[in-house]
Design an enzyme around this catalytic site. Sequence first.
Site, PDB file in Angstrom:
ATOM      1  N   ASP A  36       0.861  -1.179   0.000  1.00 54.12           N
ATOM      2  CA  ASP A  36       0.000   0.000   0.000  1.00 54.12           C
ATOM      3  C   ASP A  36       0.898   1.229   0.000  1.00 54.12           C
ATOM      4  O   ASP A  36       2.011   1.178   0.539  1.00 54.12           O
ATOM      5  CB  ASP A  36      -0.900  -0.004   1.241  1.00 54.12           C
ATOM      6  N   ASP A  59       3.929   1.922  -4.419  1.00 47.88           N
ATOM      7  CA  ASP A  59       2.885   2.391  -5.332  1.00 47.88           C
ATOM      8  C   ASP A  59       2.798   1.391  -6.473  1.00 47.88           C
ATOM      9  O   ASP A  59       3.728   1.274  -7.284  1.00 47.88           O
ATOM     10  CB  ASP A  59       3.248   3.783  -5.855  1.00 47.88           C
ATOM     11  N   ASN A  86      -5.983  -5.553  -5.569  1.00 48.06           N
ATOM     12  CA  ASN A  86      -7.140  -4.879  -4.987  1.00 48.06           C
ATOM     13  C   ASN A  86      -7.041  -3.358  -5.044  1.00 48.06           C
ATOM     14  O   ASN A  86      -8.063  -2.679  -4.994  1.00 48.06           O
ATOM     15  CB  ASN A  86      -7.298  -5.330  -3.528  1.00 48.06           C
ATOM     16  N   TYR A 151     -13.755   5.123 -14.580  1.00 52.90           N
ATOM     17  CA  TYR A 151     -13.760   4.029 -13.618  1.00 52.90           C
ATOM     18  C   TYR A 151     -14.430   2.791 -14.202  1.00 52.90           C
ATOM     19  O   TYR A 151     -13.888   1.677 -14.131  1.00 52.90           O
ATOM     20  CB  TYR A 151     -14.483   4.462 -12.345  1.00 52.90           C
ATOM     21  N   THR A 186     -17.652   0.964   2.737  1.00 56.00           N
ATOM     22  CA  THR A 186     -16.282   1.233   3.155  1.00 56.00           C
ATOM     23  C   THR A 186     -16.235   2.647   3.740  1.00 56.00           C
ATOM     24  O   THR A 186     -17.170   3.436   3.550  1.00 56.00           O
ATOM     25  CB  THR A 186     -15.325   1.151   1.965  1.00 56.00           C
TER      26      THR A 186
END
Length: 255
Positions: A36, A59, A86, A151, A186
């Site tokens: 992450d 990254d 993910n 997206y 989330t």
Amino acid sequence: MILQGKVIMISGGASGIGQACALAYAQEGAIVVIIDKDTTALHTMQALLPGPHSLLQADVAKGAEVEQAMKTILQNHGRLDAIHNNAGVAQPSKPLHETTEEEWELVMQVNVKSIYHTTRYGIAALRDSRGCILNTSSLVGEIGQDNHAAYAGSKGAVNALTKAMALDYASWGIRVNAVAPAGVWTPMLRQWSTEQPNTAQIEQYLDQIHALGYCPGTAEIADVCSFLLSEKARFITGCIMPVSGGAELGYKHLA
């Protein structure tokens, strides 16, 4: 524990769906390596996932950083059994003609090209372990979404990649699948909902688009991801698995 002894790398694993998956994998017996770029979120995860698990700051949109992360994983753990791609971004909330080139590039770099990077630098290890790859897609990659052209396009690309990769790597015993949620509660979605003019109506809408009547939390997604990475899914490959409460049967609209 259906993931006992497996070494699983998950990108974007320090928050949201990724965090829930990382914790679920560990609970099922896996050694989890989170990649992450959010150092604050990684610090929080350290307390939740102590050794033998690993947390790496990188990254995934940058090939050199992914290459180094893969080398570190093999140095620290000696093997790699699964890659869960993910990490992702959902912005901008715009139609295509209003999307800037910089916004377009960011979505495609993180959501699509990162899969190229992890595959390029991780495939040899997966071939050795006869492992598997899981991609976090979205239902909008199949049905579209207004004001999220970049997206939706990126998730459509993820779906196509999943199927092509499943064919390419089947002869090596490597399975490749994707999980495709609709809405998921989330922290990011909670924040987004509070910024809308009618918060209560937005929450009702997010519940109602799912035929089962509620917008799920991250645990519902993590359970399916654990299954797809396990030997219980040993004859499943090239699948875009909806975890959507039936939302693909037709989005409902508020009266």
